[in-house]
Write a protein that holds these residues in place. Structure first.
Motif, PDB file in Angstrom:
ATOM      1  N   ILE A  87       0.842  -1.199   0.000  1.00 11.42           N
ATOM      2  CA  ILE A  87       0.000   0.000   0.000  1.00 11.42           C
ATOM      3  C   ILE A  87       0.873   1.244   0.000  1.00 11.42           C
ATOM      4  N   ASP A  88       1.896   1.239   0.813  1.00  7.62           N
ATOM      5  CA  ASP A  88       2.780   2.403   0.881  1.00  7.62           C
ATOM      6  C   ASP A  88       3.464   2.651  -0.453  1.00  7.62           C
ATOM      7  N   ARG A  89       3.940   1.582  -1.088  1.00  6.84           N
ATOM      8  CA  ARG A  89       4.611   1.740  -2.385  1.00  6.84           C
ATOM      9  C   ARG A  89       3.651   2.287  -3.431  1.00  6.84           C
ATOM     10  N   ALA A  90       2.403   1.788  -3.423  1.00 13.47           N
ATOM     11  CA  ALA A  90       1.432   2.260  -4.404  1.00 13.47           C
ATOM     12  C   ALA A  90       1.137   3.744  -4.203  1.00 13.47           C
ATOM     13  N   CYS A  91       0.974   4.163  -2.964  1.00 11.09           N
ATOM     14  CA  CYS A  91       0.711   5.583  -2.677  1.00 11.09           C
ATOM     15  C   CYS A  91       1.901   6.446  -3.090  1.00 11.09           C
ATOM     16  N   ASP A  92       3.060   6.007  -2.725  1.00  6.19           N
ATOM     17  CA  ASP A  92       4.272   6.773  -3.041  1.00  6.19           C
ATOM     18  C   ASP A  92       4.457   6.900  -4.547  1.00  6.19           C
ATOM     19  N   ASP A  93       4.222   5.808  -5.266  1.00  2.32           N
ATOM     20  CA  ASP A  93       4.399   5.834  -6.717  1.00  2.32           C
ATOM     21  C   ASP A  93       3.400   6.789  -7.371  1.00  2.32           C
ATOM     22  N   LEU A  94       2.135   6.711  -6.964  1.00  2.00           N
ATOM     23  CA  LEU A  94       1.131   7.599  -7.541  1.00  2.00           C
ATOM     24  C   LEU A  94       1.464   9.063  -7.265  1.00  2.00           C
ATOM     25  N   ALA A  95       1.892   9.352  -6.048  1.00  6.58           N
ATOM     26  CA  ALA A  95       2.193  10.742  -5.687  1.00  6.58           C
ATOM     27  C   ALA A  95       3.378  11.277  -6.485  1.00  6.58           C
ATOM     28  N   ARG A  96       4.402  10.496  -6.593  1.00  4.08           N
ATOM     29  CA  ARG A  96       5.598  10.994  -7.268  1.00  4.08           C
ATOM     30  C   ARG A  96       5.365  11.128  -8.783  1.00  4.08           C
ATOM     31  N   ARG A  97       4.620  10.221  -9.363  1.00  7.99           N
ATOM     32  CA  ARG A  97       4.319  10.336 -10.785  1.00  7.99           C
ATOM     33  C   ARG A  97       3.444  11.566 -11.060  1.00  7.99           C
ATOM     34  N   ALA A  98       2.497  11.804 -10.192  1.00  6.54           N
ATOM     35  CA  ALA A  98       1.637  12.973 -10.376  1.00  6.54           C
ATOM     36  C   ALA A  98       2.443  14.263 -10.265  1.00  6.54           C
ATOM     37  N   ARG A  99       3.332  14.331  -9.313  1.00  3.18           N
ATOM     38  CA  ARG A  99       4.134  15.544  -9.136  1.00  3.18           C
ATOM     39  C   ARG A  99       5.102  15.740 -10.302  1.00  3.18           C
ATOM     40  N   ALA A 100       5.645  14.634 -10.796  1.00  2.00           N
ATOM     41  CA  ALA A 100       6.550  14.741 -11.942  1.00  2.00           C
ATOM     42  C   ALA A 100       5.818  15.266 -13.171  1.00  2.00           C
ATOM     43  N   ALA A 101       4.504  15.041 -13.222  1.00  2.00           N
ATOM     44  CA  ALA A 101       3.686  15.537 -14.334  1.00  2.00           C
ATOM     45  C   ALA A 101       3.219  16.966 -14.096  1.00  2.00           C
ATOM     46  N   GLY A 102       3.727  17.583 -13.030  1.00  2.00           N
ATOM     47  CA  GLY A 102       3.378  18.970 -12.761  1.00  2.00           C
ATOM     48  C   GLY A 102       2.071  19.145 -12.026  1.00  2.00           C
ATOM     49  N   ARG A 103       1.663  18.133 -11.258  1.00  2.00           N
ATOM     50  CA  ARG A 103       0.388  18.202 -10.553  1.00  2.00           C
ATOM     51  C   ARG A 103       0.634  18.314  -9.049  1.00  2.00           C
ATOM     52  N   HIS A 104      -0.255  19.059  -8.380  1.00  2.00           N
ATOM     53  CA  HIS A 104      -0.189  19.174  -6.926  1.00  2.00           C
ATOM     54  C   HIS A 104      -0.945  17.990  -6.319  1.00  2.00           C
ATOM     55  N   VAL A 105      -0.358  17.361  -5.320  1.00  2.00           N
ATOM     56  CA  VAL A 105      -0.909  16.140  -4.749  1.00  2.00           C
ATOM     57  C   VAL A 105      -1.610  16.436  -3.424  1.00  2.00           C
ATOM     58  N   LEU A 106      -2.808  15.896  -3.292  1.00  4.30           N
ATOM     59  CA  LEU A 106      -3.507  15.826  -2.007  1.00  4.30           C
ATOM     60  C   LEU A 106      -3.558  14.354  -1.626  1.00  4.30           C
TER      61      LEU A 106
END
Length: 738
Positions: free
Chosen positions: A375-394
């Motif tokens: 679960i932690d890896r999935a959350c971390d991966d989604l957050a980092r990919r979103a930020r790399a795409a220029g998106r702000h993460v909640l």
């Protein structure tokens, strides 16, 4: 009599004119009328009021100049109407005290409350309602001439008063005053149903809302439903009732706007105090946890520096049903807490169209739990990919889910700010992720909430789950850094359909919201705060001891029952805390064996979701008229069939034995009242009270077995839930806890 209780075989009182005495013999007080005087809601409202009975009085009641209430012959002749008559008298006494210079206005306001109370009190009360009830329960006050007619009927009920000298013209002025007051008048249980959505509405035929609970005390019911919603205790009801009187006092004195604003601020202050929040932090009130989700998204959008937002949600199947829509900035129902008609699923005005929802399940397709590291890896991966795409993460931390799950881990969340450790480096102007903790179950020590705020994270809480306040009272707690965003920019304009300006602290961003307050929400919060105050007075070690004792007994009983299968979840992994109680699961989720499944097979086949929902309803239903006498044996109060048991709503979960759809897991939950006790348990020492709580939990399990044995009979009848056992619902008279 005091508070509706006879002090001996007889009660002595004076009539309001002081010219004669009367003596009330116990044989004049019918059993039905005695039950009325002992109703938990009326007992709370009556307090120490002096109440007498004069069989020779032809009026329903009369209020004396000294504040004494004398019930008349109609109360003896029509016991089904007696609750409404007594509620009317109690309201009149108090409003005459609040507005001694305006007795006619006070009398009309009290009549409005009585008429609305009668509408909530079931069909039995409606059979004997006077004609003026329809006028005073209408959406607008009666016209002046009709108001004068109503007053002519009401005036004998209170000390002599001179009506307006100019007749209809004078009643025209009174009508203008009433028009301003009209929406604020009514019993607390009626006002608490406002400012939410249709699920709060009480069905007069059953006395219950969508959640199977009531805004009135229901001490005869066994209640372990704090994972969903609870009926008020006497304590919570008293808190809401005191707040209602404060509100009405302000309105009658002409100082209503100031009093309303002060009450909202007082609610925010008490919540902030409970969680030891600082002056730089703030509380935003919300009707529900789903509304909190909208608010958190709005705050993340304010802090996004113009970047689109990716909202990462944990286990949407184990949060509120509307949360995934709210997490995208969409309407999550067809009506809002403020009564606006909207289109479910449509984007709320002001929320960006490019808001993205990402979700991380906590269970595998067969219902088994995912490993925390996955679960932690999935959350971390989604957050980092979103930020790399220029998106702000909640990013969400779920503390806890409907079945008691806690994720993701603190270490992973803390690491989200360490951009240099990841190859997916975001553009330099993308803000660090926002974190919001979904603590709407509120099954955590206030010190944990304080620690979340210290990390700079938002926290969503409610008073309606663990704290056992009424449904639909939520709040979003903002740490100082996030709260500072309210000084600039603007909230999404569509939030005006969901929230008044008064729900927010004074700030520039809330300028787009309409002024005002959600008074139903305020009253619900006062009820919840009464429970929170009672809990915070109990030492942490005592909280732990009482929870351990109850949970050990009930978990053992569930595990020993072949018709039940407990859904074991890991204990919440939390940092060390002296005498911690919140590192133990306080929601006991379990499957129930399908009575139609083949007997003798090794595999356990649970009830499907629809059948589990039926079982949930039947537990909260008086079945005594549907089952044969021997089937009801086993209850200490004369039978399990008539026992009302309210537990947590079934959670839909996949199960390998049900290929036709999800199974339904019922929940038996430990709430704050289990620890602090209820006024209806008064006189019991703690050990004895906990014995009673454990016994009640075991009776819930026993009634499940009773229902399984008579499933076909109950399925054919499909009985409905009721506020009180059936004999009481027949007559309109409630009973006390056995």
């Amino acid at each position: 009599m005091r508070g509706g209780v006879i002090d001996g075989p007889a009660a002595f009182a004076h009539t309001d004119d002081g010219n004669r005495d009367f003596y009330v013999l116990a044989d004049h007080l019918t059993q039905d009328l005695a039950s009325v005087l002992d109703r938990p809601d009326l007992r709370v409202i009556a307090g120490e009021r002096r109440i007498g009975l004069d069989p020779a009085l032809p009026l329903p009641f009369r209020v004396g100049a000294d504040g004494m209430i004398v019930l008349g012959a109609p109360c003896l002749a029509m016991p089904a109407a007696a609750p409404v008559l007594l509620r009317h008298a109690l309201e009149l006494v108090r409003l005459l005290e609040v507005a001694p210079g305006e007795p006619v206005l006070a009398g009309l306001c009290a009549a409005r409350t009585a008429a609305l109370f009668a509408g909530l009190d079931g069909p039995a009360a409606g059979r004997s309602r006077p004609a003026w009830h329809a006028d005073m329960a209408a959406d607008v006050p009666p016209e002046p001439a009709r108001l004068a007619d109503v007053w002519s009927t009401l005036s004998p009920l209170q000390p002599p008063v001179t009506p307006p000298a100019d007749g209809a013209v004078g009643f025209g002025g009174l009508r203008a005053r009433l028009t301003l007051l009209w929406s604020l008048l009514g019993p607390a249980e009626s006002l608490m149903a406002e400012g939410g959505d249709a699920r709060l509405a009480i069905d007069p035929a059953t006395g219950l809302n969508h959640y199977g609970c009531s805004h009135r005390p229901r001490p005869w019911a066994v209640t372990f439903a704090s994972s969903t919603a609870s009926s008020l205790s006497e304590r919570g009801f008293a808190g809401a009732e005191a707040a209602r009187l404060r509100l009405i006092r302000g309105e009658l004195s002409g100082d209503g706007a100031r009093v309303r604003a002060e009450m909202v601020e007082d609610v925010r202050r008490q919540i902030a105090c409970h969680y030891r929040m600082t002056d730089a932090e703030c509380v935003v009130l919300a009707p529900s946890g789903t509304d909190c989700e909208l608010q958190a998204l709005a705050m993340a959008t304010l802090g996004s520096a113009g970047h689109p937002v990716s909202n990462i949600l944990l286990a949407p199947e184990e949060t509120g049903s509307g949360v995934p829509l709210a997490a995208k900035g969409c309407h999550f129902a067809n009506d809002t807490a403020l009564g606006a008609q909207v289109t479910k699923g449509q984007r709320i005005a002001g929320f960006p169209d490019d808001t993205q929802l990402l979700s991380v399940p906590l269970r595998l397709p067969d219902g088994a739990l995912r490993a925390p590291a996955d679960i932690d890896r999935a959350c971390d991966d989604l957050a980092r990919r979103a930020r790399a795409a220029g998106r702000h993460v909640l990013m969400h931390r779920l503390d806890l889910s409907k079945t008691g799950l806690l994720a993701p881990g603190l270490e992973m969340l803390d690491g989200l700010a360490e951009d240099g450790s990841s190859p997916d480096v975001p553009p330099p102007d993308v803000p660090l992720p926002d974190v919001v903790v979904d603590a709407c179950q509120a099954r955590l020590d206030p010190a944990r909430v304080r620690a979340y705020l210290d990390r700079g994270w938002m926290v969503m809480i409610t008073g309606s789950k663990f704290f056992t306040g009424p449904p639909f009272c939520g709040a979003l707690l903002l740490p100082a850094g996030v709260a500072a965003r309210l000084d600039h920019g603007s909230l999404p304009v569509g939030l005006a359909d969901y929230s008044h300006r008064g729900a927010w602290p004074p700030c520039a961003a809330a300028g787009i919201l309409l002024p005002g307050e959600n008074l139903g929400l305020v009253l619900r919060w006062y009820a919840a705060l009464a429970e929170m105050t009672a809990l915070q007075d109990i030492p942490r070690a005592v909280v732990r001891d009482r929870l351990d004792r109850f949970l050990d007994a009930l978990e053992g009983a569930i595990d020993a029952d072949p018709d039940l299968c407990r859904l074991v979840v890991p204990a919440p992994a939390r940092p060390p805390l002296a005498d911690a109680w919140d590192d133990r699961t306080t929601i006991m989720s379990f499957f129930v064996r399908d009575p139609h499944a083949a007997k003798g097979v090794e595999s356990f086949v649970p009830l499907g979701l629809d059948a589990a929902r039926a079982l949930y309803r039947w537990l909260n239903t008086d079945l005594s008229r549907l089952l044969p006498g021997p089937a009801l044996d086993g209850g200490a109060d004369g039978g399990l069939g008539g026992l009302l048991c309210h537990v947590g709503q079934p959670v839909p979960l996949p199960h390998p034995a049900r290929a036709d759809g999800p199974a339904g897991a019922l929940r038996l939950s430990a709430g704050a009242r289990l620890i602090s006790g209820e006024p209806s348990h008064g006189g019991l020492v703690p050990d004895r009270r906990m014995d009673c709580e454990i016994r009640d939990g075991l009776r819930v399990l026993a009634k499940i077995g009773l229902i399984l044995r008579h499933w076909a009979v109950l399925a054919a009848a499909d009985p409905v839930q009721t506020y009180a056992p059936l004999p009481a619902m027949d007559t309109g008279v409630s009973r006390s806890r056995p």
